[in-house]
Motif scaffolding. Structure first.
Motif, PDB file in Angstrom:
ATOM      1  N   ALA A 286       0.816  -1.221   0.000  1.00 28.97           N
ATOM      2  CA  ALA A 286       0.000   0.000   0.000  1.00 28.97           C
ATOM      3  C   ALA A 286       0.849   1.269   0.000  1.00 28.97           C
ATOM      4  O   ALA A 286       0.434   2.291  -0.527  1.00 28.97           O
ATOM      5  CB  ALA A 286      -0.932   0.014   1.209  1.00 28.97           C
ATOM      6  N   ASP A 287       2.026   1.220   0.593  1.00 32.82           N
ATOM      7  CA  ASP A 287       2.847   2.416   0.725  1.00 32.82           C
ATOM      8  C   ASP A 287       3.781   2.517  -0.478  1.00 32.82           C
ATOM      9  O   ASP A 287       4.816   1.866  -0.541  1.00 32.82           O
ATOM     10  CB  ASP A 287       3.652   2.339   2.026  1.00 32.82           C
ATOM     11  CG  ASP A 287       4.363   3.647   2.316  1.00 32.82           C
ATOM     12  OD1 ASP A 287       4.300   4.563   1.465  1.00 32.82           O
ATOM     13  OD2 ASP A 287       4.984   3.752   3.392  1.00 32.82           O
TER      14      ASP A 287
ATOM     15  N   TYR B  34       0.419  -0.343  10.311  1.00 27.01           N
ATOM     16  CA  TYR B  34       0.671   0.828   9.474  1.00 27.01           C
ATOM     17  C   TYR B  34       0.399   2.146  10.204  1.00 27.01           C
ATOM     18  O   TYR B  34       0.931   3.178   9.818  1.00 27.01           O
ATOM     19  CB  TYR B  34      -0.154   0.739   8.184  1.00 27.01           C
ATOM     20  CG  TYR B  34       0.462  -0.160   7.123  1.00 27.01           C
ATOM     21  CD1 TYR B  34       1.434  -1.101   7.443  1.00 27.01           C
ATOM     22  CD2 TYR B  34       0.069  -0.057   5.798  1.00 27.01           C
ATOM     23  CE1 TYR B  34       1.997  -1.908   6.469  1.00 27.01           C
ATOM     24  CE2 TYR B  34       0.635  -0.866   4.810  1.00 27.01           C
ATOM     25  CZ  TYR B  34       1.596  -1.793   5.151  1.00 27.01           C
ATOM     26  OH  TYR B  34       2.163  -2.585   4.177  1.00 27.01           O
TER      27      TYR B  34
ATOM     28  N   THR C  82       4.986   2.002   7.967  1.00 30.15           N
ATOM     29  CA  THR C  82       4.790   0.871   7.060  1.00 30.15           C
ATOM     30  C   THR C  82       5.978  -0.085   7.009  1.00 30.15           C
ATOM     31  O   THR C  82       5.856  -1.174   6.468  1.00 30.15           O
ATOM     32  CB  THR C  82       4.488   1.367   5.636  1.00 30.15           C
ATOM     33  OG1 THR C  82       5.541   2.252   5.246  1.00 30.15           O
ATOM     34  CG2 THR C  82       3.159   2.099   5.579  1.00 30.15           C
TER      35      THR C  82
ATOM     36  N   LEU D  56      -3.921   3.958   4.199  1.00 32.16           N
ATOM     37  CA  LEU D  56      -5.200   3.246   4.223  1.00 32.16           C
ATOM     38  C   LEU D  56      -6.251   4.286   4.609  1.00 32.16           C
ATOM     39  O   LEU D  56      -5.915   5.392   5.025  1.00 32.16           O
ATOM     40  CB  LEU D  56      -5.173   2.109   5.262  1.00 32.16           C
ATOM     41  CG  LEU D  56      -4.293   0.892   4.941  1.00 32.16           C
ATOM     42  CD1 LEU D  56      -4.159  -0.004   6.170  1.00 32.16           C
ATOM     43  CD2 LEU D  56      -4.864   0.101   3.773  1.00 32.16           C
ATOM     44  N   ASP D  57      -7.525   3.901   4.478  1.00 32.28           N
ATOM     45  CA  ASP D  57      -8.614   4.800   4.838  1.00 32.28           C
ATOM     46  C   ASP D  57      -8.838   4.708   6.350  1.00 32.28           C
ATOM     47  O   ASP D  57      -9.540   3.836   6.828  1.00 32.28           O
ATOM     48  CB  ASP D  57      -9.869   4.360   4.051  1.00 32.28           C
ATOM     49  CG  ASP D  57     -11.023   5.324   4.256  1.00 32.28           C
ATOM     50  OD1 ASP D  57     -10.800   6.403   4.844  1.00 32.28           O
ATOM     51  OD2 ASP D  57     -12.146   4.992   3.822  1.00 32.28           O
TER      52      ASP D  57
ATOM     53  N   TYR E 138      -8.646   2.245  10.866  1.00 34.64           N
ATOM     54  CA  TYR E 138      -8.647   0.830  10.494  1.00 34.64           C
ATOM     55  C   TYR E 138      -9.901   0.188  11.077  1.00 34.64           C
ATOM     56  O   TYR E 138     -10.208   0.368  12.255  1.00 34.64           O
ATOM     57  CB  TYR E 138      -7.407   0.188  11.085  1.00 34.64           C
ATOM     58  CG  TYR E 138      -6.993  -1.152  10.499  1.00 34.64           C
ATOM     59  CD1 TYR E 138      -6.034  -1.200   9.489  1.00 34.64           C
ATOM     60  CD2 TYR E 138      -7.484  -2.348  10.988  1.00 34.64           C
ATOM     61  CE1 TYR E 138      -5.602  -2.420   8.976  1.00 34.64           C
ATOM     62  CE2 TYR E 138      -7.056  -3.566  10.479  1.00 34.64           C
ATOM     63  CZ  TYR E 138      -6.112  -3.595   9.468  1.00 34.64           C
ATOM     64  OH  TYR E 138      -5.678  -4.794   8.962  1.00 34.64           O
TER      65      TYR E 138
ATOM     66  N   ALA F 180     -10.755  -2.317   6.339  1.00 34.95           N
ATOM     67  CA  ALA F 180      -9.709  -1.432   5.812  1.00 34.95           C
ATOM     68  C   ALA F 180      -9.000  -1.991   4.576  1.00 34.95           C
ATOM     69  O   ALA F 180      -8.956  -1.335   3.537  1.00 34.95           O
ATOM     70  CB  ALA F 180      -8.696  -1.113   6.912  1.00 34.95           C
ATOM     71  N   TRP F 181      -8.451  -3.178   4.678  1.00 34.74           N
ATOM     72  CA  TRP F 181      -7.694  -3.715   3.542  1.00 34.74           C
ATOM     73  C   TRP F 181      -8.617  -4.105   2.401  1.00 34.74           C
ATOM     74  O   TRP F 181      -8.255  -4.021   1.228  1.00 34.74           O
ATOM     75  CB  TRP F 181      -6.826  -4.909   3.965  1.00 34.74           C
ATOM     76  CG  TRP F 181      -5.541  -4.465   4.558  1.00 34.74           C
ATOM     77  CD1 TRP F 181      -5.215  -4.452   5.883  1.00 34.74           C
ATOM     78  CD2 TRP F 181      -4.419  -3.922   3.853  1.00 34.74           C
ATOM     79  NE1 TRP F 181      -3.950  -3.937   6.043  1.00 34.74           N
ATOM     80  CE2 TRP F 181      -3.438  -3.611   4.829  1.00 34.74           C
ATOM     81  CE3 TRP F 181      -4.143  -3.673   2.510  1.00 34.74           C
ATOM     82  CZ2 TRP F 181      -2.192  -3.066   4.489  1.00 34.74           C
ATOM     83  CZ3 TRP F 181      -2.909  -3.124   2.170  1.00 34.74           C
ATOM     84  CH2 TRP F 181      -1.958  -2.820   3.154  1.00 34.74           C
TER      85      TRP F 181
ATOM     86  N   LYS G  60     -11.279  -2.484   1.553  1.00 33.14           N
ATOM     87  CA  LYS G  60     -11.559  -1.244   0.831  1.00 33.14           C
ATOM     88  C   LYS G  60     -10.362  -0.830  -0.018  1.00 33.14           C
ATOM     89  O   LYS G  60     -10.509  -0.322  -1.124  1.00 33.14           O
ATOM     90  CB  LYS G  60     -11.889  -0.120   1.828  1.00 33.14           C
ATOM     91  CG  LYS G  60     -13.312  -0.170   2.352  1.00 33.14           C
ATOM     92  CD  LYS G  60     -13.689   1.134   3.044  1.00 33.14           C
ATOM     93  CE  LYS G  60     -12.980   1.282   4.370  1.00 33.14           C
ATOM     94  NZ  LYS G  60     -13.354   2.507   5.081  1.00 33.14           N
ATOM     95  N   SER G  61      -9.171  -1.055   0.507  1.00 31.57           N
ATOM     96  CA  SER G  61      -7.955  -0.641  -0.180  1.00 31.57           C
ATOM     97  C   SER G  61      -7.711  -1.441  -1.458  1.00 31.57           C
ATOM     98  O   SER G  61      -7.326  -0.887  -2.486  1.00 31.57           O
ATOM     99  CB  SER G  61      -6.773  -0.780   0.790  1.00 31.57           C
ATOM    100  OG  SER G  61      -5.559  -0.784   0.108  1.00 31.57           O
ATOM    101  N   ALA G  62      -7.911  -2.755  -1.398  1.00 33.75           N
ATOM    102  CA  ALA G  62      -7.674  -3.616  -2.568  1.00 33.75           C
ATOM    103  C   ALA G  62      -8.601  -4.831  -2.474  1.00 33.75           C
ATOM    104  O   ALA G  62      -8.187  -5.901  -2.031  1.00 33.75           O
ATOM    105  CB  ALA G  62      -6.212  -4.050  -2.620  1.00 33.75           C
TER     106      ALA G  62
END
Lengths: 196, 312
Positions: A163-164, B78, B82, B183-184, B187, B249-250, B252-254
C-alpha cells in the motif's frame, strides 16, 4: 582517472560488505532472508539508475568523466541483480523450480523482475572493448536495452508493494527525470576541444 | 480435569536465556526512557506489567515459540509506520492509559467503558497460537487474553446483530502513520457473529506473560488465528454489533486482494504471490501452509457450503 575508478569500485562493494557484516552480527532482523533479498534488490536498482546518470550529466555540464565510470556502474548493477536473483532462488525458494516457474509466469512483479534481468544479461556479456569493436554500431543499439530494463525494474518494485508506494515512486521519479533529460539537445562542443 | 501435554513451565522459562535477557534489557531501556512520563500515570495502572498465574488453555499449540524480540520488532501496524521495524520505533507515542472502549450497535447494553472495567469480569489465560500473515510468513505467539465471545455475551446482542465491527484508535498525534492516507483511517475489521463467538477468537491484552507493547496493538487487540493477520485488528477503541457486513480497511484498499473472510487458505493465492507455503520466522526452509492455518478441525464447519474461492 585511475584513482577515481578504484575509489568507485570500492564504493560499489561497500553495500555488499555492509550486508555481510549485518549478517555475521545477526542484525538482519526477524526475517533475515527477506531482508537480504530486499537489500540486494535495492542496490541493483540504485546502481542501475546511477549508470543512467552519466549521459544527462554530460548533456548538462559537458563532463565526460562520468561516462568513463558507466561500464563499471552497469556491471555492478548487474552484479547486485545476480545476487538478488540468487538470494530469491536459493534462500527464499531453495531451488523449488516448479514454484519459481509458477512465480515467473503468474506473478507480474516477478515476471517483470525476471525480464529486467534477462535484458541486462546481454549487456553485461557485451561490456568489453572487444565486444564494442565487434558489434560496431549495433553495440549502441543493443545497450539501449538498459532503458526498458530500468523501467521494468521500477515496475517490479512498485507492483510488489502492498500500500505504501512512496519508495518505488521515488525511484520512478528519478528514472523519469534521467530519461527525460536525454531529450535535451546535445551541448555545443567546448571551443578548446574544437581547436584541437 | 484437563489433561495437557505441555509441561508446567511458564513461557518465560521456555524462552532462550539470551532472548529473555534481551527482553529485560528492552523493557529496562523503555522504562528508563519513559520513566519520568509514566510515573504520573502509575497510580491509575490497572493492568499489571506481568500477568501472574495465567490459566493455560488447551487450545494452545505446543510448537516452539518465536522469541519476544522477533514478535515485537517485526510488525505490520501501518498506524505506526509501514516498515516492519517502524512500529517498534514509533510505539512510544501511543498512549494506552487511560483507555476506553465503546460498545454499541445491536446490543442491549451499549456504553463506553474504561479498559479496566471492560476486563474485570474476565479470567485471563495464555493462548499460544500460530499467526499467519497474508505476506506468507508466520510466527508462534504466546498471547494473554480471553474469549471474545464471553465479552460480547455480556452486552446482550440483539437479534439484529449479524456482524461485529472493530475500530482502531484514530489519532494522528499518537499514530504517526495516520498522517498519510496509506489506508482509509481508522482501520476497521469485522467478523461474522458465529466467527466472533468461536472459542478460538480472543481479545488479547498481553504476550509472553506481559502487557502488550504498543507495536503489537496495545492495550487491546483481536486475535483470530485461522485468518490472515490483518484481520486481527490492534489498539481497539470501538466494538459495534451490526446488521450489515462492515467495510474493512484492507478490503476497501484492494478488494481483489483482501477479502472480508481472509481465512488462511493455501488453495487461494494472493493475486501477487502464492499462499501455498510460508516462512515460519526463525526457519530456513518454507513450510506448507495449512487450511485455516491448521485450525480446520475447529473452524471449517463455520464455512460449510461456502465457495472459499469466491469468499476469500
Amino acid at each position: 582517472m585511475h584513482w577515481l575508478k578504484r575509489a568507485v569500485f570500492l564504493l560499489c562493494l561497500t553495500p555488499l560488505v555492509w550486508l555481510l557484516a549485518l549478517a555475521l552480527l545477526g542484525e538482519l532482523g526477524a526475517n533475515p532472508i527477506e531482508a537480504v533479498i530486499r537489500y540486494l534488490g535495492d542496490w541493483a536498482l540504485r546502481l542501475l539508475l546511477l549508470t543512467l546518470v552519466a549521459t544527462p550529466l554530460r548533456l548538462l555540464t559537458g563532463w565526460t568523466w562520468p561516462v568513463r565510470l558507466r561500464r563499471m556502474l552497469g556491471l555492478f548493477a548487474f552484479f547486485y541483480a545476480v545476487l538478488h536473483l540468487c538470494s530469491y532462488v536459493v534462500l527464499d525458494q531453495f531451488f523449488a523450480w516448479d514454484i519459481i516457474w509458477e512465480d515467473i509466469v503468474e506473478r507480474p512483479f516477478i515476471t517483470m523482475g525476471m525480464l529486467a534481468f534477462l535484458l541486462l544479461l546481454p549487456l553485461a556479456l557485451t561490456s568489453s572493448h572487444a565486444s564494442m569493436r565487434r558489434l560496431g554500431r549495433h553495440w549502441k543499439r543493443l545497450h539501449r536495452l538498459i532503458y526498458p530494463a530500468a523501467i521494468l525494474a521500477v515496475a517490479h518494485f512498485t507492483l510488489m508493494v502492498k500500500a505504501d508506494l512512496r519508495e518505488p515512486l521515488f525511484y520512478a521519479v528519478i528514472l523519469a527525470v534521467l530519461l527525460g533529460l536525454r531529450l535535451l539537445p546535445a551541448p555545443r562542443r567546448h571551443p578548446v576541444t574544437r581547436e584541437t | 480435569m484437563l489433561i495437557l501435554r505441555r509441561t508446567d513451565i511458564p513461557p518465560s522459562e521456555i524462552t532462550p536465556a539470551t532472548v529473555y535477557g534481551d527482553r529485560r534489557r528492552f523493557l529496562g531501556a523503555a522504562l528508563a526512557a519513559g520513566g519520568a512520563l509514566l510515573l504520573p500515570h502509575a497510580a491509575q495502572a490497572a493492568l499489571p506489567r506481568r500477568f501472574d498465574q495465567l490459566a493455560r488453555s488447551p487450545l494452545s499449540t505446543t510448537e516452539p515459540l518465536n522469541s519476544y524480540k522477533d514478535i515485537t520488532t517485526y510488525n505490520n501496524f501501518y498506524e505506526l509506520g509501514t516498515g516492519k521495524d517502524d512500529p517498534a520505533r514509533n510505539a512510544g507515542s501511543l498512549k494506552t492509559q487511560p483507555w476506553s472502549v465503546t460498545i454499541d450497535g445491536a446490543v442491549e447494553k451499549p456504553g463506553t467503558y474504561t479498559l479496566e472495567d471492560l476486563l474485570k469480569p474476565h479470567a485471563l489465560e495464555e493462548r499460544i497460537y500460530r499467526l499467519r500473515c497474508v505476506e506468507a510468513w508466520s510466527m508462534v505467539i504466546p498471547w494473554v487474553g480471553f474469549p471474545l465471545g464471553d465479552l460480547i455475551k455480556r452486552f446482550n446482542p440483539t437479534s439484529r446483530a449479524k456482524y461485529v465491527a472493530f475500530t482502531t484508535l484514530h489519532d494522528p498525534e499518537q499514530m504517526p502513520g495516520q498522517r498519510r492516507a496509506v489506508l482509509d483511517w481508522p482501520y476497521v475489521e469485522g467478523l461474522r457473529m458465529d466467527e466472533a463467538m468461536h472459542p478460538l477468537a480472543i481479545l488479547a491484552v498481553g504476550l509472553y506473560g506481559e502487557v502488550l507493547p504498543g507495536q503489537n496493538g496495545a492495550p487491546l487487540r483481536l486475535v483470530v488465528p485461522w485468518k490472515y493477520g490483518f484481520k486481527s485488528i490492534k489498539s481497539i477503541v470501538r466494538i459495534s454489533l451490526t446488521e450489515q457486513m462492515p467495510p474493512t480497511a484492507w478490503n476497501k484498499s484492494a478488494p481483489q486482494e483482501y477479502g472480508f473472510y481472509a481465512n488462511v487458505n493455501p488453495a487461494v493465492d494472493h493475486p501477487r504471490w502464492s499462499q501455498k507455503r510460508e516462512r515460519r520466522l526463525g526457519e530456513l526452509r518454507k513450510r506448507e501452509t495449512l487450511p485455516f492455518n491448521g485450525y480446520a478441525d475447529q473452524v471449517a464447519q463455520l464455512y460449510s457450503g461456502m465457495d472459499l474461492t469466491r469468499w476469500y
